[in-house]
Design an enzyme around this catalytic site. Sequence first.
Site, PDB file in Angstrom:
ATOM      1  N   ARG A 124       0.836  -1.207   0.000  1.00 44.82           N
ATOM      2  CA  ARG A 124       0.000   0.000   0.000  1.00 44.82           C
ATOM      3  C   ARG A 124       0.863   1.246   0.000  1.00 44.82           C
ATOM      4  O   ARG A 124       1.936   1.277   0.586  1.00 44.82           O
ATOM      5  CB  ARG A 124      -0.903   0.028   1.229  1.00 44.82           C
ATOM      6  CG  ARG A 124      -1.766   1.277   1.295  1.00 44.82           C
ATOM      7  CD  ARG A 124      -2.622   1.342   2.522  1.00 44.82           C
ATOM      8  NE  ARG A 124      -1.825   1.623   3.708  1.00 44.82           N
ATOM      9  CZ  ARG A 124      -2.333   1.688   4.930  1.00 44.82           C
ATOM     10  NH1 ARG A 124      -3.609   1.455   5.131  1.00 44.82           N
ATOM     11  NH2 ARG A 124      -1.568   1.954   5.955  1.00 44.82           N
ATOM     12  N   CYS A 126       0.148   5.512   0.712  1.00 46.34           N
ATOM     13  CA  CYS A 126      -0.828   6.524   1.139  1.00 46.34           C
ATOM     14  C   CYS A 126      -0.287   7.877   0.690  1.00 46.34           C
ATOM     15  O   CYS A 126       0.848   8.235   1.014  1.00 46.34           O
ATOM     16  CB  CYS A 126      -1.027   6.494   2.649  1.00 46.34           C
ATOM     17  SG  CYS A 126      -2.224   7.724   3.214  1.00 46.34           S
TER      18      CYS A 126
END
Length: 184
Positions: A124, A126
């Site tokens: 991931r 962000c």
Amino acid sequence: LKLQFLYLIDTPQPATPFTMAVRTVATDKAALAVGPYSQATVHGGVVYVSGCIGLLPGASPTLVEGGLLPETEQAFNNLEAILAAAGSSTGRVLKCTVYITDMADFPKINGIYSARFGAHRPARACVGVKQLPKGALFEIDCVASVGDSPAPSPLTRPGAIGGFGVLVTIGCLLLSLTHATGSK
């Protein structure tokens, strides 16, 4: 000193137009795309899901009311519906990118993210952004595998190595010749 190298050559690929191999995903169980793009596309055993924000499904895209947490939940609802329509699920997600307008909200969205993915931990990123479409506070996109078999590895697919493999091979050959002849 004897140097050995792997000789990599591109395997010719069939003359099939790229668009014939790409499947577009569309479902009315998620918010419709708000621009000239698809909710998702599938190619080579992988689904690429476009950014999902907290829009409610339906003909008229409306952002869910209530702020960050309801928007995040609805964005995940949209993401899950698109993954299901593509033949995938959150358990097959390989990578997500999360966009938020206030990095101070990271712990809040992280709780929802964790609950939605459970024990599965995809890669991931962000990204803090100034603004998102429709005034949203949260957006998520992802890449996931589709079907029963894993996505083909770029190193095992014929022709996938491309020009880079040829350059590596030439570099290894030159290194081998230089070392064998004592040239500098």
